[in-house]
Design an enzyme around this catalytic site. Structure first.
Site, PDB file in Angstrom:
ATOM      1  N   ARG A 113      57.933  59.414  37.912  1.00  0.00           N
ATOM      2  CA  ARG A 113      58.437  58.093  38.345  1.00  0.00           C
ATOM      3  C   ARG A 113      59.648  58.369  39.212  1.00  0.00           C
ATOM      4  O   ARG A 113      60.657  58.908  38.735  1.00  0.00           O
ATOM      5  CB  ARG A 113      58.806  57.209  37.147  1.00  0.00           C
ATOM      6  N   HIS A 140      52.305  51.696  42.694  1.00  0.00           N
ATOM      7  CA  HIS A 140      52.301  51.782  41.222  1.00  0.00           C
ATOM      8  C   HIS A 140      50.824  51.813  40.784  1.00  0.00           C
ATOM      9  O   HIS A 140      50.299  50.840  40.237  1.00  0.00           O
ATOM     10  CB  HIS A 140      53.051  50.577  40.638  1.00  0.00           C
ATOM     11  N   GLN A 143      49.523  50.954  37.150  1.00  0.00           N
ATOM     12  CA  GLN A 143      49.628  49.521  36.876  1.00  0.00           C
ATOM     13  C   GLN A 143      48.416  48.778  37.451  1.00  0.00           C
ATOM     14  O   GLN A 143      47.789  47.961  36.770  1.00  0.00           O
ATOM     15  CB  GLN A 143      50.927  48.973  37.502  1.00  0.00           C
ATOM     16  N   ASP A 235      55.683  39.545  40.160  1.00  0.00           N
ATOM     17  CA  ASP A 235      56.545  40.648  39.718  1.00  0.00           C
ATOM     18  C   ASP A 235      57.982  40.208  40.017  1.00  0.00           C
ATOM     19  O   ASP A 235      58.207  39.210  40.729  1.00  0.00           O
ATOM     20  CB  ASP A 235      56.173  41.923  40.507  1.00  0.00           C
ATOM     21  N   CYS A 275      53.287  42.565  35.772  1.00  0.00           N
ATOM     22  CA  CYS A 275      53.353  43.962  35.326  1.00  0.00           C
ATOM     23  C   CYS A 275      54.388  44.166  34.228  1.00  0.00           C
ATOM     24  O   CYS A 275      54.297  45.125  33.467  1.00  0.00           O
ATOM     25  CB  CYS A 275      53.639  44.868  36.517  1.00  0.00           C
ATOM     26  N   ARG A 303      47.535  49.386  29.936  1.00  0.00           N
ATOM     27  CA  ARG A 303      48.117  50.546  30.627  1.00  0.00           C
ATOM     28  C   ARG A 303      47.719  51.835  29.900  1.00  0.00           C
ATOM     29  O   ARG A 303      47.363  52.836  30.527  1.00  0.00           O
ATOM     30  CB  ARG A 303      49.656  50.431  30.652  1.00  0.00           C
TER      31      ARG A 303
HETATM   32  N1   CP Z   1      55.082  47.858  34.245  1.00  0.00           N
HETATM   33  C1   CP Z   1      55.781  48.990  34.068  1.00  0.00           C
HETATM   34  O1   CP Z   1      55.568  50.010  34.726  1.00  0.00           O
HETATM   35  O2   CP Z   1      56.724  48.918  33.082  1.00  0.00           O
HETATM   36  P1   CP Z   1      57.848  49.986  32.762  1.00  0.00           P
HETATM   37  O3   CP Z   1      58.836  49.974  33.888  1.00  0.00           O
HETATM   38  O4   CP Z   1      58.438  49.517  31.466  1.00  0.00           O
HETATM   39  O5   CP Z   1      57.219  51.348  32.628  1.00  0.00           O
HETATM   40  N1  NVA Z   2      58.461  46.305  41.244  1.00  0.00           N
HETATM   41  C1  NVA Z   2      59.053  46.712  39.989  1.00  0.00           C
HETATM   42  C2  NVA Z   2      57.994  47.137  39.019  1.00  0.00           C
HETATM   43  C3  NVA Z   2      58.489  47.556  37.661  1.00  0.00           C
HETATM   44  C4  NVA Z   2      57.392  48.011  36.760  1.00  0.00           C
HETATM   45  C5  NVA Z   2      60.038  47.843  40.238  1.00  0.00           C
HETATM   46  O1  NVA Z   2      59.757  48.728  41.057  1.00  0.00           O
HETATM   47  O2  NVA Z   2      61.115  47.828  39.633  1.00  0.00           O
END
Ligand code: CP
Ligand code: NVA
Length: 318
Positions: A113, A140, A143, A235, A275, A303
């Site tokens: 990440r 992502h 997701q 989102d 998400c 997920r």
């Molecule tokens: N939706 C998602 O990726 O959640 P987190 O940021 O909690 O991993």
């Molecule tokens: N768009 C959001 C998604 C979090 C799961 C971010 O990048 O923070």
């Protein structure tokens, strides 16, 4: 096509592949993963990942991604390592290339990440084990796979369904555009002016959608866009790393909230997805996210099932 080619084309192999974006994959690849995820949801425990280890590098916070990958590995008899980038040497300047090579000597796959798709690509190029995108600035993918899995569970099909994403043209929107296009869905991304999706991702998604009799469009009119929608998705307006734009974004996204009045303009049996994490009363009202049309917790659980399918596919098992 000889027999071996026929077998190879009928059963695409994922072993050793990186999952950075679904742009490199086909509809049949995604269908295979969805079927595998369904099987794993019904049969959660196995020893298929016995002796296998997943390294998970996080440069940003996470609840779902961290827990679902770790629990998923444990349920399959494997192990996952949580590596906060601040605590490993990468946080003190060790290069991505060196980190990739070192970790490849210990683990069977790496989930990353990161703040940057370029860094993710570099890690994947330098690692000799598969790399999975656990969220970056552009995509992502895990997701989006969980999202279409959830839609398939609730609607029984994907092809021809109308999915309307209302909000920021961000990483979550981009991956949804790609998977919707691959699955022949009709997707509309509704954003305020200036917050549209990345034009390259839009163009690529539109080309894919065209090949699958689907469509990906951008609109600035939520009320018009949600007419006939089967799925409404949103989102947060400010993603991780954009906290200092929060106030400005709250103003810019005025009129782009998913509330009951907007939901009522979609199909009567439309579902709501997010998400998570969510900011109630900003991008979505509590009435909608906690109401009967919302499937966000089923979506969050999924997920884990789809990621287990990804892990089995890219690590391989006997
Ligand atoms: N939706 C998602 O990726 O959640 P987190 O940021 O909690 O991993
Ligand atoms: N768009 C959001 C998604 C979090 C799961 C971010 O990048 O923070």
């Amino acid at each position: 096509m000889n027999l071996m080619e026929q077998i190879a084309s009928a059963k695409p192999t994922f072993k050793g592949k990186n999952i950075l974006t679904w742009l490199d994959f086909t509809q049949s690849d995604l269908s295979e993963l969805l079927a595998k995820a369904q099987h794993l949801k019904e049969n959660p425990y196995s020893s298929s990942m016995s002796g296998k280890t997943l390294a998970m590098i996080f440069e940003k916070s996470s609840t779902r991604t961290r827990v679902s990958f770790e629990v998923g590995m444990v349920q399959m008899g494997g192990h996952a390592l949580y590596l906060n980038s601040r605590d490993i040497q990468i946080g003190r300047g060790e290069t991505i290339a060196d980190t990739a090579k070192v970790l490849s000597g210990y683990v069977d796959a790496i989930m990353y990440r990161t703040t940057s798709h370029e860094k993710l690509k570099e890690l994947a190029e330098e690692a000799s084990v598969p790399v999975i995108n656990g969220l970056c600035d552009v995509y992502h993918p895990c997701q989006a796979l969980a999202d279409i899995f959830t839609i398939l569970e609730l609607k029984g099909r994907l092809n021809g369904l109308k999915l309307v994403y209302v909000g920021d043209g961000n990483n979550v929107a981009h991956s949804l555009m790609v998977v919707s296009a691959l699955m022949g869905m009709e997707m509309v991304v509704v954003t305020p002016e200036g917050y549209e999706p990345n034009p390259t991702v839009l163009k690529e998604s539109q080309l894919i959608a065209h090949r699958h009799q689907g469509s990906v469009k951008v609109s600035h009119d939520p009320e018009a866009a949600v007419k006939g929608a089967d799925v409404i998705y949103t989102d947060v307006w400010a993603s991780m790393g954009q906290e200092d734009e929060q106030e400005e974004r709250i103003k810019a996204f005025n009129g782009y909230q998913v509330n009951q009045s907007l939901m009522d303009k979609a199909k009567e049996d439309a579902i709501f997805l997010h998400c998570l994490p969510a900011h109630r009363e900003e991008e979505v009202t509590a009435e909608v996210i906690d109401g009967p049309q919302s499937a966000v917790f089923q979506q969050a659980e999924n997920r884990m099932h789809v990621q287990k399918a990804i892990l089995q596919a890219v690590i391989g098992y006997s």
